[in-house]
Design a protein around this motif. Structure first.
Motif, PDB file in Angstrom:
ATOM      1  N   PHE A  33      -2.580  -2.635  -3.054  1.00  0.00           N
ATOM      2  CA  PHE A  33      -3.482  -2.420  -1.928  1.00  0.00           C
ATOM      3  C   PHE A  33      -4.196  -1.085  -2.136  1.00  0.00           C
ATOM      4  O   PHE A  33      -3.903  -0.097  -1.465  1.00  0.00           O
ATOM      5  CB  PHE A  33      -2.696  -2.432  -0.624  1.00  0.00           C
ATOM      6  N   HIS A  68      -8.553  -5.645  -3.900  1.00  0.00           N
ATOM      7  CA  HIS A  68      -7.823  -4.392  -3.724  1.00  0.00           C
ATOM      8  C   HIS A  68      -7.253  -3.865  -5.033  1.00  0.00           C
ATOM      9  O   HIS A  68      -6.447  -2.917  -5.014  1.00  0.00           O
ATOM     10  CB  HIS A  68      -6.724  -4.572  -2.679  1.00  0.00           C
ATOM     11  N   GLU A 126       0.823  -1.210   0.000  1.00  0.00           N
ATOM     12  CA  GLU A 126       0.000   0.000   0.000  1.00  0.00           C
ATOM     13  C   GLU A 126       0.857   1.261   0.000  1.00  0.00           C
ATOM     14  O   GLU A 126       0.345   2.359   0.187  1.00  0.00           O
ATOM     15  CB  GLU A 126      -0.969   0.009   1.165  1.00  0.00           C
TER      16      GLU A 126
END
Length: 579
Positions: free
Chosen positions: A207, A234, A175
């Motif tokens: 993510f 995601h 992420e």
């Protein structure tokens, strides 16, 4: 933006539009110079027709030349219907707006690759592109314009052995740029120099931050083999109101969201079973609502591909959400609702399916209805793969500053390798991604401490809490606990002390005490939602009560799901009259 957007170059007459954005994912096909201009784009509700040629790219130019013959009997699909090319390599298919047209690579041929080893095998038909009113955070598909007169796919002839390997990644799920560096320095670094034929990532490539696709592709591309991708929950465009436009960025970067290919005589079905239900509600509203569902269109595609595939051909099905999971097979966000329909299509065929999503490692054997615990040759083997990110890159940093990332069932983060023999038989093996996690099992002693007590002992090492010495009077109440990282219901585990007899261990379903303690003691480095979950590959046994004071060698001997032996051990110290 970091993703590379290119234009598909096609020889056209004046007035014919080119395809842009994700449509460029097709091999650059030549349109005959004397072809008429393409007709105007059809209305959104009308189905158009696409035609083209699959050819052998002998010239290596990426577009059909005079010496590049058409290839007969190659499968081409629109994501539902599947047709074979004729003697001249030509095909004809209906195509609706938003569909992808793609070639299904046959054994003995290679797809064109871009600079990052992404296979280019699909063309999108989205004349008006992604609707601008969706206001997507990450760019979608540029208008592809009218269909060209001929959408062609070039393949290169390349011999393929029926003995080959495939790298199986799932849930790298960075992420941030820092976590993408973790992917680079662990799983990707471990995979460098592989002799595998190709690799795949079965979802949650990222993510939510889809701007990282470009760098992700450059990093994965350095492994040096063709790499296929599936989207996870995601990888969705979370601004989309429903499933129809939830893969706009993914399709722009990778092409078709579901597809198929053959290699070494094995059919690989790549399915998108993340059915998007719309934006999440609540505060904070992160992520979207979804369920595991293959859907009628993809099931029709599977049926049509299988109809063109000999029944004795091994089929490998890849998806993101598991068919079932030990964490809750009836949870629609964790399992696939229409799994029985897929299993019905695979019935009577040699088949394996793989998935990710749960950040656990599991083996299941399913009956035709998708229920777990099936026995015999007719049981379908479903393998939930180890996550590259483990516990979403949680845990204390190692000496490199990379999160230790033990998964919530205790498996160190990593990936798997699928090995095919004779194009018919398969095995998988787990590969830990970090330097300090080279074993196939973890062995600990569970004695006087409980997981909820461990956070109160900050100055005591976990290795000491779950190791020895132990007092002689605690031997009879001490469990030997083995996490066989890639174990399952067909694995067997036993232990022996010194040269004594092999003692069986019992498979239990409970959290791994070591990882529960790891999370309890490292809350500051753990993602908020991460907690130890029951493990499906944990074995326990009491130590022999007559084990006297002294220093003992304990050896654990295991056989995994394929009957392969694994062995590890520890040195156990029993203290006289107290530690």
């Amino acid at each position: 933006m970091s993703e590379r957007i290119t234009l598909t170059r096609r020889a056209t007459m004046a007035g014919a539009a080119t395809l842009a954005g994700a449509a460029a994912l097709a091999p650059r096909a030549a349109r005959p110079e004397d072809a008429p201009a393409a007709p105007a784009a059809p209305a959104a509700s009308a189905a158009a027709e696409v035609t083209g040629i699959v050819y052998e790219d002998r010239s290596g130019q990426g577009r059909r030349g005079p010496g590049d013959p058409g290839l007969p009997d190659v499968l081409v699909s629109n994501g539902r219907e599947v047709v074979r090319t004729g003697p001249d390599g030509r095909y004809r298919l209906p195509v609706s707006e938003g569909a992808a047209v793609f070639v299904i690579k046959p054994t003995g041929f290679a797809l064109p690759l871009d600079a990052d080893n992404l296979p280019r095998f699909a063309t999108l038909h989205q004349p008006a592109g992604t609707p601008p009113e969706l206001n997507l955070r990450y760019p979608g598909i540029a208008p592809t314009g009218p269909l060209p007169a001929s959408v062609d796919f070039g393949l290169t002839r390349r011999p393929e052995s029926p003995d080959f390997e495939v790298l199986l990644f799932t849930d790298p799920q960075p992420e941030s740029q820092a976590e993408l560096s973790f992917v680079r320095d662990t799983a990707v670094a471990r995979a460098l120099g592989t002799g595998a034929a190709f690799g795949m990532t079965t979802g949650d490539v990222l993510f939510d931050d889809l701007s990282l696709y470009g760098r992700q592709n450059r990093i994965i591309g350095r492994i040096g083999i063709p790499w296929f991708h599936l989207g996870g929950n995601h990888d969705l465009n979370l601004e989309a109101p429903d499933a129809r436009h939830s893969r706009e960025t993914f399709k722009r970067v990778y092409g078709a969201s579901s597809y198929a290919l053959n290699h070494g005589g094995v059919l690989f079905l790549m399915l998108d079973n993340v059915h998007y239900l719309g934006a999440a509600t609540g505060t904070p509203a992160r992520g979207g609502r979804y369920e595991g569902r293959i859907g009628e269109q993809q099931l029709a595609f599977v049926a049509n591909v299988l109809r063109e595939t000999p029944p004795d051909r091994l089929v490998v099905v890849a998806m993101h959400i598991p068919l079932v999971t030990d964490l809750g097979s009836d949870d629609p966000a964790l399992s696939t609702l229409d799994r029985a329909a897929l299993l019905g299509l695979l019935a009577g065929r040699p088949a394996l399916s793989v998935a990710g999503h749960t950040h656990t490692t599991e083996h299941h054997y399913l009956d035709p209805a998708g229920r777990r615990g099936a026995e015999g040759e007719g049981a379908h083997h479903h393998h939930v793969l180890t996550a590259v990110s483990g516990s979403w890159w949680s845990g204390p940093p190692d000496r490199r500053g990379i999160a230790t990332a033990d998964s919530r069932d205790g498996t160190p983060h990593g990936y798997h390798v699928l090995s095919i023999t004779d194009g018919r038989r398969y095995t998988t093996r787990y590969v830990p991604a970090s330097d300090d996690a080279g074993r196939q099992m973890r062995i600990v002693l569970e004695s006087q401490f409980h997981a909820d007590d461990l956070a109160r002992l900050p100055d005591t090492r976990l290795a000491d809490l779950f190791g020895s010495p132990i007092p002689a009077e605690s031997v009879a109440s001490t469990n030997l606990v083995v996490n066989l990282f890639d174990g399952g219901p067909r694995s067997r585990v036993g232990f022996r002390v010194g040269s004594g007899p092999l003692r069986p261990m019992t498979r239990v379903r409970r959290p791994d005490p070591f990882v529960a303690a790891l999370y309890a003691r490292n809350g500051a480095t753990r993602k908020a939602w991460v907690k130890a979950e029951p493990c499906s590959h944990l074995w326990t046994a009491r130590l022999p009560p007559d084990l006297g004071p002294g220093t003992h060698r304990v050896t654990v001997e295991a056989a995994d799901e394929y009957g392969r032996p694994h062995r590890d051990g520890l040195v156990l110290e029993v203290a006289e009259g107290g530690a």
